[in-house]
Motif scaffolding. Sequence first.
Motif, PDB file in Angstrom:
ATOM      1  N   ASN A  24       0.838  -1.206   0.000  1.00 34.91           N
ATOM      2  CA  ASN A  24       0.000   0.000   0.000  1.00 34.91           C
ATOM      3  C   ASN A  24       0.870   1.252   0.000  1.00 34.91           C
ATOM      4  OD1 ASN A  24      -2.259   1.702   0.235  1.00 34.91           O
ATOM      5  ND2 ASN A  24      -2.054   1.732   2.459  1.00 34.91           N
ATOM      6  N   MET A  25       1.109   1.788  -1.175  1.00 38.09           N
ATOM      7  CA  MET A  25       2.013   2.940  -1.298  1.00 38.09           C
ATOM      8  C   MET A  25       1.230   4.124  -1.843  1.00 38.09           C
ATOM      9  SD  MET A  25       5.130   2.038  -0.575  1.00 38.09           S
ATOM     10  CE  MET A  25       6.128   0.610  -0.312  1.00 38.09           C
ATOM     11  N   SER A  26       0.311   4.655  -1.075  1.00 34.35           N
ATOM     12  CA  SER A  26      -0.557   5.719  -1.592  1.00 34.35           C
ATOM     13  C   SER A  26       0.228   6.962  -1.996  1.00 34.35           C
ATOM     14  CB  SER A  26      -1.580   6.112  -0.525  1.00 34.35           C
ATOM     15  OG  SER A  26      -2.210   4.990  -0.020  1.00 34.35           O
ATOM     16  N   GLY A  37       4.013  -2.715  -6.527  1.00 30.78           N
ATOM     17  CA  GLY A  37       5.309  -3.381  -6.594  1.00 30.78           C
ATOM     18  C   GLY A  37       6.472  -2.523  -6.123  1.00 30.78           C
ATOM     19  N   VAL A  38       6.187  -1.239  -5.767  1.00 30.53           N
ATOM     20  CA  VAL A  38       7.281  -0.355  -5.330  1.00 30.53           C
ATOM     21  C   VAL A  38       7.814  -0.825  -3.968  1.00 30.53           C
ATOM     22  CG1 VAL A  38       7.729   1.973  -4.432  1.00 30.53           C
ATOM     23  CG2 VAL A  38       6.574   1.691  -6.606  1.00 30.53           C
ATOM     24  N   ALA A  39       9.136  -1.002  -3.888  1.00 28.72           N
ATOM     25  CA  ALA A  39       9.726  -1.445  -2.622  1.00 28.72           C
ATOM     26  C   ALA A  39       9.754  -0.285  -1.637  1.00 28.72           C
ATOM     27  CB  ALA A  39      11.136  -1.950  -2.880  1.00 28.72           C
ATOM     28  N   GLY A  40       9.744  -0.593  -0.354  1.00 27.17           N
ATOM     29  CA  GLY A  40       9.746   0.463   0.661  1.00 27.17           C
ATOM     30  C   GLY A  40      11.129   1.012   0.939  1.00 27.17           C
ATOM     31  N   ILE A  41      11.836   1.356  -0.123  1.00 24.25           N
ATOM     32  CA  ILE A  41      13.203   1.869   0.050  1.00 24.25           C
ATOM     33  C   ILE A  41      13.341   3.210  -0.689  1.00 24.25           C
ATOM     34  CG2 ILE A  41      14.347  -0.371   0.350  1.00 24.25           C
ATOM     35  CD1 ILE A  41      14.971  -0.301  -2.655  1.00 24.25           C
ATOM     36  N   PRO A  42      14.383   4.001  -0.352  1.00 26.79           N
ATOM     37  CA  PRO A  42      14.512   5.304  -0.990  1.00 26.79           C
ATOM     38  C   PRO A  42      14.552   5.221  -2.517  1.00 26.79           C
ATOM     39  CG  PRO A  42      16.023   5.142   0.851  1.00 26.79           C
ATOM     40  CD  PRO A  42      15.415   3.786   0.681  1.00 26.79           C
ATOM     41  N   SER A  43      13.867   6.168  -3.150  1.00 23.97           N
ATOM     42  CA  SER A  43      13.847   6.327  -4.620  1.00 23.97           C
ATOM     43  C   SER A  43      13.265   5.160  -5.405  1.00 23.97           C
ATOM     44  CB  SER A  43      15.264   6.605  -5.157  1.00 23.97           C
ATOM     45  OG  SER A  43      15.692   7.832  -4.659  1.00 23.97           O
ATOM     46  N   ALA A  44      12.576   4.260  -4.750  1.00 23.22           N
ATOM     47  CA  ALA A  44      12.041   3.082  -5.462  1.00 23.22           C
ATOM     48  C   ALA A  44      11.031   3.487  -6.528  1.00 23.22           C
ATOM     49  CB  ALA A  44      11.413   2.118  -4.468  1.00 23.22           C
ATOM     50  N   LEU A  47      11.201  14.966  -2.271  1.00 24.96           N
ATOM     51  CA  LEU A  47       9.811  14.519  -2.347  1.00 24.96           C
ATOM     52  C   LEU A  47       9.654  13.090  -1.828  1.00 24.96           C
ATOM     53  CD1 LEU A  47       8.800  16.121  -5.746  1.00 24.96           C
ATOM     54  CD2 LEU A  47       7.974  16.743  -3.478  1.00 24.96           C
ATOM     55  N   ASP A  48      10.744  12.329  -1.910  1.00 22.32           N
ATOM     56  CA  ASP A  48      10.708  10.959  -1.383  1.00 22.32           C
ATOM     57  C   ASP A  48      10.406  10.988   0.119  1.00 22.32           C
ATOM     58  OD1 ASP A  48      10.878   8.257  -1.317  1.00 22.32           O
ATOM     59  OD2 ASP A  48      13.014   8.103  -1.785  1.00 22.32           O
ATOM     60  N   MET A  49      10.998  11.970   0.798  1.00 24.87           N
ATOM     61  CA  MET A  49      10.772  12.086   2.250  1.00 24.87           C
ATOM     62  C   MET A  49       9.275  12.296   2.515  1.00 24.87           C
ATOM     63  SD  MET A  49      13.966  14.628   2.893  1.00 24.87           S
ATOM     64  CE  MET A  49      14.704  14.312   4.453  1.00 24.87           C
TER      65      MET A  49
END
Length: 429
Positions: A315-317, A356-363, A392-394
Amino acid sequence: MNKSHRNRKRPWGIFLAIILAILFGSYVGKDGGLLGVSFYTIFDTLGTIFLNSLTLVVVPLVSSSIISGIARIGGEGGFGRLGIKMFTFYLGTSLLAILIGLFFVNLIGPGNAHIVPPISAAEPSQLTQLKEQIVEGQTLISVLVSIVPSNILNALTHGEMLGLIFFSLIFGYAITKIDSHSASVLKGFFQGIFQAMIHFTHIIMKFLPYGVFCLVAKVFMVSGIGSLESLGLFFLTVVLGLMVFSLVGLPLLLKYVARVKPMRHFKAMSPALLTAFSTSSSSATLPVTIDCVEKRAGVSNRICSLVIPLGTSINMSGSALYECVAAMFVAQAYGIDLSFTTQFLVVFMALVTSIGVAGIPSASLVALLVILRVIGLPPEGIGLFIAVDRLLDMCRTTVNVFSDSCCAILVARSEGETQVLAHDIVESP
Ligand code: ASP
């Protein structure tokens, strides 16, 4: 009140660390140093050690929490119902986020302004790296295939979260089908690992403000506040979208669907939100998120142990919103026709790839390359906004974590949990 408990109750140290780090990082820049050693190297090293210590907990925490959660619920036959609720909230919130992003990018039209600078000399190497990742198979199909790993030890050592989650779900369910003596041994074992990992997290959290300072200072030394000037309109569109989603959309759901006070939830989640902001990794923030949702918001371990680890992976809203705005921004800048079909494709792709986006920076950048390809835009388009991606990643990671926590509240309340956010959080002075 013991000391670790007091630490959990005080997000001000982390907040102060972020403010000081922004000021310090922007002031000294990348070249500042002390006695011949650059500050950047010092903060990079300490920040990496801190991030490693958080990430260290993730694999045992996720697997033990899902296995023990399913082993308990599967026996009651309640997983089907919970699963449907979880996925409805995950998809619903992500779609809402994307539509808000789409609204603002159409309204503001950051790419129409043609103020975007061309790709800078420093960026092609990052772009090549990203392209290689895609060529190596970070595509939709490979994400799908990685859900079922052929070797669980391989998935564990490579931190492949989707594979790990799949294995844990089935393993937990299998425990409910074996004889009761063996089942209770396994349940006790995984419950024990889960509790030990939570205590492990509390130990790491004592260093949170220092780790946060190093990570945030490092980002501002490189990006600097100056990078906002040239890409101001794009930055503004994303931030506005994220704010409306998390300060209006989600609170409305909390108030009218979950029937809890949104402010209480913000307060309860503040340590996790500040950690997400500083680390840009919802995966690394996971231990803190679980702690806040369970201990501060009062969601039962039964719900939290499933909704949060699963949500953190799928869940990467915030990322979904970002992907939509960024893809539309590039399309506007290249002057391509933004027909209903194109916009629908962007919305659909942002929803699917964000899973499918991983929970890591810039994924998200990798997912964006996939979207650009689908709508027929050159991958170089990423160079138009890469300078502000880190900042914006932050923000989007913070929203990702907040959205997961809201899903946990919604599911818990729909399961009749009355203790959720029942009392105001009292921060110690
Ligand atoms: N950094 C984000 C997260 O960890 C993922 C992304 O959008 O890049 O949640």
